[in-house]
Write a protein that holds these residues in place. Structure first.
Motif, mmCIF file in Angstrom:
data_model
loop_
_atom_site.group_PDB
_atom_site.id
_atom_site.type_symbol
_atom_site.label_atom_id
_atom_site.label_comp_id
_atom_site.label_asym_id
_atom_site.label_seq_id
_atom_site.Cartn_x
_atom_site.Cartn_y
_atom_site.Cartn_z
ATOM 1 N N GLU A 63 -12.724 5.058 17.105
ATOM 2 C CA GLU A 63 -12.342 3.675 16.812
ATOM 3 C C GLU A 63 -11.846 2.949 18.065
ATOM 4 O O GLU A 63 -12.225 1.800 18.330
ATOM 5 C CB GLU A 63 -11.239 3.676 15.743
ATOM 6 N N GLU A 80 -14.737 2.203 20.422
ATOM 7 C CA GLU A 80 -15.538 1.080 19.916
ATOM 8 C C GLU A 80 -14.840 -0.256 20.198
ATOM 9 O O GLU A 80 -15.484 -1.246 20.560
ATOM 10 C CB GLU A 80 -15.781 1.254 18.406
ATOM 11 N N THR A 106 -20.600 3.172 19.672
ATOM 12 C CA THR A 106 -20.400 4.239 18.683
ATOM 13 C C THR A 106 -21.250 3.984 17.434
ATOM 14 O O THR A 106 -21.751 2.876 17.233
ATOM 15 C CB THR A 106 -18.919 4.349 18.249
ATOM 16 N N PRO A 152 -17.569 -2.271 22.643
ATOM 17 C CA PRO A 152 -18.307 -2.539 21.403
ATOM 18 C C PRO A 152 -19.783 -2.115 21.484
ATOM 19 O O PRO A 152 -20.435 -2.302 22.524
ATOM 20 C CB PRO A 152 -18.194 -4.062 21.244
#
Length: 202
Positions: free
Chosen positions: A53, A56, A63, A60
């Motif tokens: 998380e 990411e 993942t 961005p």
């Protein structure tokens, strides 16, 4: 050397293609618990990994369902020192926590092994008691690395340039395991070293 409050830590390192993973398995076969830094990173970045998380959020699109797409992440940080630093600030503390948990789990063992590929390059040498460098002749190294899928001469040269030369690593080592020899002889070297270290601790 008796009266230790923690296990004696062996730091295992070696340049690309020297057979470090094979030697690490031999230590495990000798009953020495192994903490593999690379495996820890894979776990943190894999499906449901603790860092997916956060990675990411920072990068961005790198993942997916399988966790971090290492190729996409590589493309996002390669040649970008600032991005690489941000990624390392995420990864290093998380791996450190896993290493501490491993130490706690194995605090009653005489010896433990830390497999740290960039032990010298990232100044991890101070955190171990005995440095083992896995080494082989240049031709053996070249042959092994170029046999890997997707490996090119150019990529091999680039990786080598980022690593401390093998001769320097050997000079800084407390012990050297030679993997140019037949497997049985390499295994014998590992067995003798484990016995020697245990005897010194007794």
């Amino acid at each position: 050397m008796s009266g230790r409050t923690r296990p004696f830590i062996i730091g295992l390192t070696g340049s690309i293609g020297m057979g470090k993973s094979t030697v690490a398995k031999m230590f495990v076969e000798e009953g020495v618990p192994l903490f593999d830094a690379d495996a820890a990173v894979h776990q943190l970045q894999g499906p449901d990994g603790a860092l997916v998380e956060a990675i990411e959020a920072l990068f961005p699109g790198t993942t997916g369902r399988e966790g971090v797409d290492r190729q996409k992440l590589g493309a996002a940080v390669l040649g970008n020192p600032d991005a690489m630093q941000k990624l390392e600030k995420l990864i290093h503390p998380a791996v450190g926590e896993m290493r501490l948990a491993f130490l706690e789990e194995n605090q009653d063992r005489p010896l433990i092994l830390f497999d740290i590929p960039l032990l010298f390059e990232k100044s991890g040498a101070e955190s171990v008691d005995h440095i083992v460098v896995v080494s082989a002749g240049e031709e053996h190294q070249r042959e092994r690395v170029l046999a890997r899928p997707g490996m090119t001469e150019e990529r091999f040269s680039h990786i080598k340039a980022l690593q401390m030369p093998d001769a320097e690593k050997r000079a800084k080592a407390d012990s050297v395991i030679d993997t140019s020899l037949p497997l049985a002889e390499t295994r014998q070297q590992v067995g003798k070293l484990v016995q020697k270290l245990k005897a010194a601790l007794a």
